[in-house]
Design a protein around this motif. Structure first.
Motif: not given
Lengths: 406, 248
Positions: A64-67, A142-146
């Motif tokens: 992953r490039s970022g979280s 890029v992983q984004a978690c809500l």
């Protein structure tokens, strides 16, 4: 910070129902949950980590490039691991960049579109800001978690993604509830900007709960030669989901592709669409939906608006009914406003063809095995040259949900 | 005897499509089955493989001495019956490669087969989706080669195929029936049997059949040397078969 004018417009739309989907009573949810402390992805509970993984979020951040992880209103983890990539909360980003509000904040969506956009403005709780700097190609997602972490919480986020000229960015957003939790509200306002020659793939995996109501509001503006690819996967129970993401192809030769993969379990109601305004010559769009009902209701909408010469767009919906009850309703709209447009649609709804099951049985499979293979094949998302890691992640997420289906 | 069919009467949607069919196939034998459209040739195959709509009303089918009645399709396949479809359905989302893996259960070297049948380009396409007539036949052939059945039921393998592809399909069938398989772990015996439904008889230029039968109105009306049957049908049509029958 957002202006008073926006607030006023939002106030006026406080009770304005949406054009589609059941009207929700927002007063039963708590838009002011307590702040939660910062954490790391790996210090979440085992169950929570598993739930993250099933929504495409890797707690170990492998490849992953970022979280970005937001629980309720709180940004509990945010980290960039690639050059030329910015990941911030929108709260931070608005402080850092004064151009953000004037150029991007409520510029793709209207704040008074309906009570849900209004709710986000009036109860705004951050959201992610992800930006790929000019010419930077970031192939690892890029992983984004809500994450909804507490009962009856309302999550009201405002997200921004900017892909600067010539940049490439792949974002996977996992939206989920804590495994122990049942009810909640998620409203996400998301505004995406793909600049000249940029490329954005946005994969959203929704793993909600049986009593969760969801109203994403998403719009994307694509400039000349830009590509926007949206994969949306919702295969878990959800009480009520309604979204009609919209893309404005403003630049010559720009492209938008939507892939929606939907499953409605008994008691679930999904109203999901894809709308593309083809405003520039040579622009192209596709909206494809695969819908499966196991007893719930699915409305699948599509709307293509051809406004410039030499544009081409196609709508496709395939529905599979796997139970005696349930509903799939496909509502395609094609709108040509100039002569030189080529817009088309195709839709089919039915059960699994008996001859397909029997064919596979003659290859040595039992009835159940044959049926499972056909359903899995139906659910396969057609890759649009996605990076391998992203393709794998999507396949894993679909696979993780298959057990609820078969 | 590998396959024994005794007094078989089969019903589809309330109508008898086969009446009192009797047929014996020994190990290693290749039988050609002729008959006009609607005679019941495909129905016979469907009844042997055990598809739901083909109800055995009377008689029985024995394979390797076992009565197939009530046996599910996949068990018949495991027992060694393989069906080459004339009109197979397309399956979206399932790659031909995946289907071949299902068929062969790791016994067969798929890559070698695919190379020989020039099917490498199709492996990662959805099964039969957008395939031409010739491609469908070759995909069926690959599957049956991967299945390695002891009894291959080949439903018009040459229909809708140009001459070049008929040769290719013919070679593939020969390979299945005579020369054994490119096995990863073992060489299989070449004792396979087959029933080949052929409308034109072209395939018999490549595959030597031992016996021929004419199916007419759901009944086997004539069993003869296949070349002889073919010659008669080619020259005079099925009407001559009927006249010949009336004479005997």
């Amino acid at each position: 910070m957002p202006s008073q004018d926006l607030k006023k417009r939002a106030e006026r739309a406080r009770e304005k129902p949406a054009s589609f989907g059941p009207d929700l009573d927002l007063s039963v949810y708590d838009p002011h949950p307590r702040e939660l402390p910062k954490t790391s992805l790996t210090s979440l509970s085992k169950e929570e980590q598993r739930a993250l993984l099933e929504a495409g979020i890797d707690p170990l951040e492998t490849n992953r490039s970022g979280s970005y992880l937001q629980m309720n209103r709180s940004v509990v983890f945010c980290q960039t691991r690639a050059e030329g990539l910015e990941i911030l909360s929108t709260e931070e980003a608005l402080k850092r960049y004064d151009w953000l509000e004037s150029q991007y904040w409520w510029k793709a969506l209207e704040v008074d579109e309906d009570k849900y956009t209004s709710f986000v403005e009036l109860n705004w709780q951050r959201g992610y800001f992800i930006r790929a700097l000019p010419g930077v190609r970031i192939l690892r997602p890029v992983q984004a978690c809500l994450f909804l972490a507490e009962e009856r919480v309302a999550q009201a986020v405002h997200n921004i993604i900017i892909v600067e000229p010539g940049a490439e960015l792949h974002v996977v957003t996992g939206c989920l509830v804590s495994p122990a939790l049942k009810s909640g509200l998620h409203i996400g306002v998301s505004e995406f900007y793909v600049k000249r020659g940029g490329r954005l793939s946005f994969t959203m995996i929704h793993n909600w709960g049986e009593e969760v109501a969801v109203r994403p509001r998403t719009a994307t503006i694509v400039e000349e030669g830009g590509i926007f690819l949206s994969n949306y996967i919702c295969l878990r129970p959800v009480k009520s989901l309604q979204m009609y993401p919209t893309t404005y192809l403003k630049g010559e030769g720009s492209i938008a592709i939507y892939n929606n993969l939907l499953l409605a379990m008994p008691g679930s109601s999904l109203d999901v669409g894809g709308r593309v305004f083809l405003e520039a010559s040579g622009s192209r769009a596709e909206v494809r939906t695969r819908a499966i009902t196991k007893g719930g209701d699915i409305w699948t909408r599509g709307h293509l608006i051809g406004m410039a010469p030499n544009v081409r767009a196609h709508l496709e919906c395939q529905g599979l009914i796997l139970s005696p009850s349930g509903l799939i309703k496909a509502i395609p709209e094609l709108e040509g406003r100039v002569p030189d447009v080529q817009l088309s649609h195709e839709a089919s709804i039915g059960k699994i063809a008996k001859e397909e099951i029997e064919y596979l049985m003659t290859r040595g499979l039992t009835y159940e095995e044959a049926r499972a293979i056909i359903v899995r094949g139906f659910m396969r998302i057609r890759g649009e040259a996605l990076p391998q890691e992203l393709q794998r992640l999507i396949e894993e997420a679909v696979k993780a949900s298959t057990k609820y289906l078969l | 005897m590998l396959l024994q069919i005794r007094d078989l009467t089969v019903e589809v949607a309330g109508r008898d499509v086969l009446h009192d069919v009797n047929l014996d196939i020994g190990p290693g034998e290749i039988h050609a089955l002729f008959g006009p459209n609607g005679a019941g040739k495909t129905s016979l195959f469907m009844a042997i493989i055990g598809l739901e709509d083909y109800k055995v009303r009377k008689g029985r089918i024995l394979f390797k001495g076992k009565d197939l009645s009530g046996m599910p399709v996949y068990e018949r396949v495991k027992l060694g019956i393989g069906l080459f479809f004339q009109r197979p359905p397309a399956i979206r989302g399932l790659k031909l490669r995946q289907l071949l893996e299902i068929c062969c259960r790791e016994k067969v070297d798929i890559d070698k087969l695919v190379f020989e049948l020039a099917m490498a380009d199709f492996l990662d396409r959805d099964v039969n989706y957008g395939f031409s007539g010739g491609e469908v036949r070759r995909a069926e052939l690959l599957q049956i080669l991967a299945l390695q059945p002891d009894l291959a039921l080949l439903d018009e393998p040459e229909s809708g195929v140009d001459l070049e592809n008929i040769a290719l399909v013919g070679r593939g069938i020969n390979r299945l029936l005579e020369r054994g398989m490119p096995c990863k772990d073992r060489e299989t015996r070449a004792q396979r049997s087959a029933i080949i439904i052929s409308h034109t008889g072209y395939i018999l230029d490549y595959v030597d059949a031992d016996k021929g039968h004419v199916l007419y109105n759901g009944t086997i009306v004539c069993s003869e040397e296949p070349r002889k049957i073919l010659e008669t049908i080619r020259k005079y049509g099925y009407e001559e078969c009927m006249r010949c029958l009336r004479r005997t």
